[in-house]
Design a protein around this motif. Structure first.
Motif, PDB file in Angstrom:
ATOM      1  N   LEU A 150      -6.561   7.631  47.826  1.00 63.06           N
ATOM      2  CA  LEU A 150      -5.113   8.058  47.655  1.00 63.06           C
ATOM      3  C   LEU A 150      -4.608   8.131  46.339  1.00 63.06           C
ATOM      4  N   ARG A 151      -4.962   7.034  45.698  1.00 61.24           N
ATOM      5  CA  ARG A 151      -4.487   6.840  44.506  1.00 61.24           C
ATOM      6  C   ARG A 151      -5.078   7.659  43.395  1.00 61.24           C
ATOM      7  N   ASP A 152      -6.400   7.834  43.533  1.00 58.18           N
ATOM      8  CA  ASP A 152      -7.207   8.966  42.926  1.00 58.18           C
ATOM      9  C   ASP A 152      -6.737  10.394  42.736  1.00 58.18           C
ATOM     10  N   ASP A 153      -6.296  10.770  44.054  1.00 64.64           N
ATOM     11  CA  ASP A 153      -5.911  11.946  44.232  1.00 64.64           C
ATOM     12  C   ASP A 153      -4.302  12.160  43.645  1.00 64.64           C
ATOM     13  N   MET A 154      -3.658  11.036  43.850  1.00 65.13           N
ATOM     14  CA  MET A 154      -2.223  11.100  43.074  1.00 65.13           C
ATOM     15  C   MET A 154      -2.261  11.325  41.700  1.00 65.13           C
ATOM     16  N   GLU A 155      -3.028  10.403  41.151  1.00 63.62           N
ATOM     17  CA  GLU A 155      -3.089  10.534  39.486  1.00 63.62           C
ATOM     18  C   GLU A 155      -3.705  11.465  39.058  1.00 63.62           C
ATOM     19  N   GLN A 156      -4.956  11.872  39.436  1.00 67.90           N
ATOM     20  CA  GLN A 156      -5.802  12.949  38.942  1.00 67.90           C
ATOM     21  C   GLN A 156      -5.394  14.355  39.351  1.00 67.90           C
ATOM     22  N   SER A 157      -4.877  14.582  40.521  1.00 66.30           N
ATOM     23  CA  SER A 157      -4.706  15.893  40.861  1.00 66.30           C
ATOM     24  C   SER A 157      -3.295  15.962  41.359  1.00 66.30           C
ATOM     25  N   TRP A 158      -2.599  15.431  42.240  1.00 60.42           N
ATOM     26  CA  TRP A 158      -1.442  15.798  42.885  1.00 60.42           C
ATOM     27  C   TRP A 158      -0.090  15.854  41.966  1.00 60.42           C
ATOM     28  N   ILE A 159      -0.098  14.576  41.338  1.00 54.68           N
ATOM     29  CA  ILE A 159       1.165  14.413  40.401  1.00 54.68           C
ATOM     30  C   ILE A 159       0.897  15.594  39.143  1.00 54.68           C
ATOM     31  N   PRO A 160       0.009  15.590  38.645  1.00 57.37           N
ATOM     32  CA  PRO A 160      -0.168  16.527  37.782  1.00 57.37           C
ATOM     33  C   PRO A 160       0.151  18.077  38.244  1.00 57.37           C
ATOM     34  N   GLY A 161      -0.200  18.271  39.624  1.00 60.01           N
ATOM     35  CA  GLY A 161      -0.004  19.579  40.173  1.00 60.01           C
ATOM     36  C   GLY A 161       1.587  19.711  40.436  1.00 60.01           C
ATOM     37  N   LEU A 162       1.984  18.757  40.798  1.00 62.05           N
ATOM     38  CA  LEU A 162       3.519  18.546  41.178  1.00 62.05           C
ATOM     39  C   LEU A 162       4.438  18.901  39.697  1.00 62.05           C
ATOM     40  N   GLN A 163       3.904  18.195  38.682  1.00 57.10           N
ATOM     41  CA  GLN A 163       4.766  18.641  37.490  1.00 57.10           C
ATOM     42  C   GLN A 163       4.505  19.950  37.166  1.00 57.10           C
ATOM     43  N   HIS A 164       3.234  20.739  37.269  1.00 56.00           N
ATOM     44  CA  HIS A 164       3.196  22.151  36.868  1.00 56.00           C
ATOM     45  C   HIS A 164       3.775  22.987  37.749  1.00 56.00           C
ATOM     46  N   ILE A 165       4.038  22.696  38.909  1.00 60.48           N
ATOM     47  CA  ILE A 165       4.895  23.514  40.125  1.00 60.48           C
ATOM     48  C   ILE A 165       6.141  23.472  39.735  1.00 60.48           C
ATOM     49  N   LEU A 166       6.775  22.167  39.319  1.00 64.16           N
ATOM     50  CA  LEU A 166       8.147  22.074  39.333  1.00 64.16           C
ATOM     51  C   LEU A 166       8.581  22.032  37.647  1.00 64.16           C
ATOM     52  N   ALA A 167       7.678  22.389  36.663  1.00 63.34           N
ATOM     53  CA  ALA A 167       7.962  22.395  35.327  1.00 63.34           C
ATOM     54  C   ALA A 167       8.688  21.023  34.943  1.00 63.34           C
ATOM     55  N   ILE A 168       7.962  19.803  34.996  1.00 61.62           N
ATOM     56  CA  ILE A 168       8.549  18.513  34.678  1.00 61.62           C
ATOM     57  C   ILE A 168       7.577  17.873  33.877  1.00 61.62           C
ATOM     58  N   GLU A 169       8.107  17.501  32.687  1.00 66.48           N
ATOM     59  CA  GLU A 169       7.195  17.046  31.645  1.00 66.48           C
ATOM     60  C   GLU A 169       7.087  15.614  31.910  1.00 66.48           C
ATOM     61  N   HIS A 170       6.049  14.799  31.331  1.00 70.81           N
ATOM     62  CA  HIS A 170       5.643  13.594  31.604  1.00 70.81           C
ATOM     63  C   HIS A 170       6.724  12.530  31.525  1.00 70.81           C
ATOM     64  N   ASP A 171       7.660  12.611  30.315  1.00 71.48           N
ATOM     65  CA  ASP A 171       8.774  11.844  30.154  1.00 71.48           C
ATOM     66  C   ASP A 171       9.742  12.101  30.867  1.00 71.48           C
ATOM     67  N   GLU A 172      10.006  13.112  31.768  1.00 73.06           N
ATOM     68  CA  GLU A 172      11.122  13.473  32.653  1.00 73.06           C
ATOM     69  C   GLU A 172      10.721  12.822  33.979  1.00 73.06           C
ATOM     70  N   LEU A 173       9.534  12.313  34.151  1.00 73.52           N
ATOM     71  CA  LEU A 173       9.095  11.961  35.632  1.00 73.52           C
ATOM     72  C   LEU A 173       9.995  10.555  35.865  1.00 73.52           C
ATOM     73  N   PRO A 174      10.338  10.483  36.955  1.00 74.88           N
ATOM     74  CA  PRO A 174      11.042   9.088  37.210  1.00 74.88           C
ATOM     75  C   PRO A 174      10.430   7.705  36.854  1.00 74.88           C
ATOM     76  N   LEU A 175      11.085   6.729  36.400  1.00 69.42           N
ATOM     77  CA  LEU A 175      10.461   5.471  36.165  1.00 69.42           C
ATOM     78  C   LEU A 175      10.002   4.673  37.331  1.00 69.42           C
ATOM     79  N   LEU A 176      10.595   5.022  38.635  1.00 68.30           N
ATOM     80  CA  LEU A 176      10.032   4.318  39.815  1.00 68.30           C
ATOM     81  C   LEU A 176      10.712   5.490  40.868  1.00 68.30           C
ATOM     82  N   TRP A 177       9.596   5.785  41.526  1.00 69.42           N
ATOM     83  CA  TRP A 177       9.701   6.953  42.671  1.00 69.42           C
ATOM     84  C   TRP A 177       8.718   6.501  43.514  1.00 69.42           C
ATOM     85  N   ASP A 178       8.546   6.971  44.939  1.00 70.64           N
ATOM     86  CA  ASP A 178       7.368   7.061  45.642  1.00 70.64           C
ATOM     87  C   ASP A 178       7.246   8.103  46.654  1.00 70.64           C
ATOM     88  N   ALA A 179       5.871   8.518  46.975  1.00 70.43           N
ATOM     89  CA  ALA A 179       5.711   9.460  47.892  1.00 70.43           C
ATOM     90  C   ALA A 179       5.344   8.941  49.191  1.00 70.43           C
TER      91      ALA A 179
END
Length: 366
Positions: A275-304
């Motif tokens: 799950l960690r690998d999927d999140m960091e390598q695929s799903w979080i980058p995919g989320l950023q791309h779909i929602l147009a969120i830059e790395h420094d715009e990601l929340p400091l603390l969030w959960d899925a």
């Protein structure tokens, strides 16, 4: 103009409280470990108790900070964020680093993200109802495949989430559905489908949408909360939950009807490495791309929050996203504290330097 840091950054930690000023006993607060870590890093840290009645005072205090970490649910017994979010936007416009900007929460921390990102590996058969007519036209057809879970776009703590399934098709008459709210101590009830749909009319009139996902049969195996700082997984929490499950024979007040404790585990916990690998390598980058969120715009603390999906041919688990929490993530695992503090401190330092440089530029002759 020197851009080096000349004073330590000032970082506010804000959470909702009945107190009009800083919480008196901050060491008992869930946020205390992060506060202590920020002070170890050299930050000047201020605890800020928020209440709508003192919003103006809060605004003035936030504008003196370089960074602010915020814990405030969008829906709670204490109120919503309708007065807080404009203050946070004003602070951000003035150069204050906000742990989760309201505009980012509006992208990530709502149930519509489940529909927007349904094509990622964490997705499932997810639908979005934009209005009452669409819900009326399509819900019964989708219930033919089994129980569905309807989720209001802005909901938390089980509020605004329902399990719905057909109890009696009525032999050509109005179908009867069984409905169970996810809020604590809820009991199932039966209602004509049209009557249930009609209950959503005021919600759609407010311009909101409704999200529809299939009920996950492995819900009884528990929920995995994946804690994230920016784009890095910082821990996990596993909990056996009771929401949307049939009530035990002993009733709603019995111990069997209560959720289990959330067992916190570090980011390198063996059970969740895929799950960690999927999140960091695929799903979080995919989320950023779909929602147009830059790395420094990601929340400091969030959960899925994930539920177990079907096992694959090799017997390995799959995971289905059921929501993302951004507004008020607490408690959190001890493994998250230092990484969250490091990220908060780094952003506050950068904000401090930009503000100092801006004042210097303004004061400089043309």
């Amino acid at each position: 103009m020197k851009s080096a840091l000349t004073t330590c950054p000032k970082i506010g930690l804000l959470w909702r409280t009945d107190l009009p000023t800083s919480p008196l006993d901050v060491q008992s607060a869930r946020q205390w470990p992060i506060m202590a870590a920020l002070r170890e890093l050299g930050g000047e840290v201020e605890a800020i108790g928020y209440a709508d009645e003192t919003a103006g005072t809060t605004r003035d205090r936030l504008l003196t900070c370089d960074g602010v970490m915020v814990w405030a649910d969008p829906i709670s017994d204490a109120g919503d964020r309708s007065r807080l979010d404009p203050i946070l936007r004003e602070a951000a416009a003035a150069g204050v680093s906000i742990s989760a900007h309201p505009d980012i929460i509006a992208k990530m921390g709502v149930k519509s993200v489940l529909h927007a990102t349904r094509a990622l590996g964490w997705g499932t058969d997810t639908h979005r109802y934009a209005d009452l007519e669409e819900l009326r036209a399509l819900l019964l057809e989708r219930l033919a495949s089994g129980p569905r879970v309807l989720k209001e776009n802005r909901s938390n703590g089980g509020r605004g989430v329902w399990r719905v399934e057909v109890a009696d098709r009525g032999g050509g008459a109005q179908p009867i559905v069984s409905v169970l709210h996810a809020a604590r101590d809820s009991v199932p009830f039966k209602i004509p489908l049209d009557a249930l749909i009609a209950r959503f009319a005021p919600y759609f009139e407010r311009g909101e949408c409704l999200i529809d996902q299939p009920f996950q049969p492995r819900l009884g195996d528990g929920m995995i909360r994946c804690y994230v700082s920016e784009g890095t997984v910082v821990g996990f929490g596993h909990q056996l939950i009771r929401a949307l499950l049939p009530l035990p024979a002993e009733g709603v007040d019995s111990p069997k009807a209560q959720p289990g404790p959330r067992v916190m585990q570090p980011a390198d916990a063996g059970a969740f490495q895929s799950l960690r690998d999927d999140m960091e390598q695929s799903w979080i980058p995919g989320l950023q791309h779909i929602l147009a969120i830059e790395h420094d715009e990601l929340p400091l603390l969030w959960d899925a929050d994930f539920l177990y999906g079907p096992k694959d041919d090799r017997g390995s688990d799959s995971y289905v996203l059921c929501e993302i929490n951004v507004s008020s993530v607490a408690p959190f695992p001890p493994s998250a504290v230092r990484q969250v503090a490091d990220a908060a401190y780094r952003r506050a330092v950068a904000a401090h330097e930009r503000r100092v440089a801006g004042r210097g530029t303004t004061a400089s002759p043309a």
